[in-house]
Design an enzyme around this catalytic site. Sequence first.
Site: not given
Ligand SMILES: NC(=O)c1ccc[n+]([C@@H]2O[C@H](COP(=O)([O-])OP(=O)(O)OC[C@H]3O[C@@H](n4cnc5c(N)ncnc54)[C@H](OP(=O)(O)O)[C@@H]3O)[C@@H](O)[C@H]2O)c1
Length: 254
Positions: A90, A157, A161, A192
Amino acid sequence: MNALAGKVALITGASSGIGRATAVLFAQHGAALVLTGRRQKELNALLAELSALGARAAALAGDVADEAHARAAVRLAVENFGGLDIAVNNAGTLGEPQPTPDVPLEAWRRTLDTNLTGAFLGAKHQLPAMLRRGGGSVIFTSSFVGYRVGLPNMAAYAASKAGLIGLTQALAGEFGGRGIRVNALLPGGTDTPMGRAAADSAEARAWVEGLHALKRLARPEEIAQSALFLASDASSFTTGAALLADGGASISRS
Ligand SMILES: NC(=O)c1ccc[n+]([C@@H]2O[C@H](COP(=O)([O-])OP(=O)(O)OC[C@H]3O[C@@H](n4cnc5c(N)ncnc54)[C@H](OP(=O)(O)O)[C@@H]3O)[C@@H](O)[C@H]2O)c1
């Protein structure tokens, strides 16, 4: 609330947002957990919350693009909890959204390294451990962006994906005969830190909300419910799928 009783799950990007909500839900459903992310402090806070729920959990801080970290996370699951049944790959980054002609090659690579190569490295080390258990469920968090929705300034991005969907299909075909299901989960805009960074003003947020038929962002807990479906036996005949949990963003035209 015991859909994952006796199961061991690894969740990357558990220090925040969707990954964190998924960790809490999986713990409530009886899974033992290995949790990763780069920020140790946030992982420690989550461990404390899970401990209060009576869950068994361990954390490992590191970068998903580092193969040694991917290997060590699986080893932690095996050593602490006896094996691995479920992986939610994730962790993700929005990267550095900007017009494509301005994207430095290094920025493109950083986004692909985290979102796509990081997921590949996770699966590379998770799959052998699942084979030793006789099966498992691998989930990749993809996105509505790069699937049915094209947004400006998000080339790296979106490509990363979309790549996860190809990876999902390849691995589902490769491992389906050996009891491992592999699926992609495609959230819509979710409230988030990443979702708020992508929509960083009231106007931008209203625009993003308007992309969805439901006219709002998801709560991370709602996306976690879809991850639970893919992780659990409720989805026992689902593999190679791209499961949209996008509030109708992909069918919305208004
Ligand atoms: N929010 C949206 O609108 C949305 C929509 C579609 C898909 N997504 C996807 O959902 C997933 C979770 O995103 P979220 O919205 O929950 O965002 P978030 O709150 O920013 O969480 C992102 C997570 O990924 C970790 N991360 C980022 N880069 C990393 C790295 N290089 N190594 C290890 N961990 C890493 C971060 O942890 P650390 O910072 O502690 O490393 C954090 O736990 C992502 O893949 C995102 O693309 C999000």
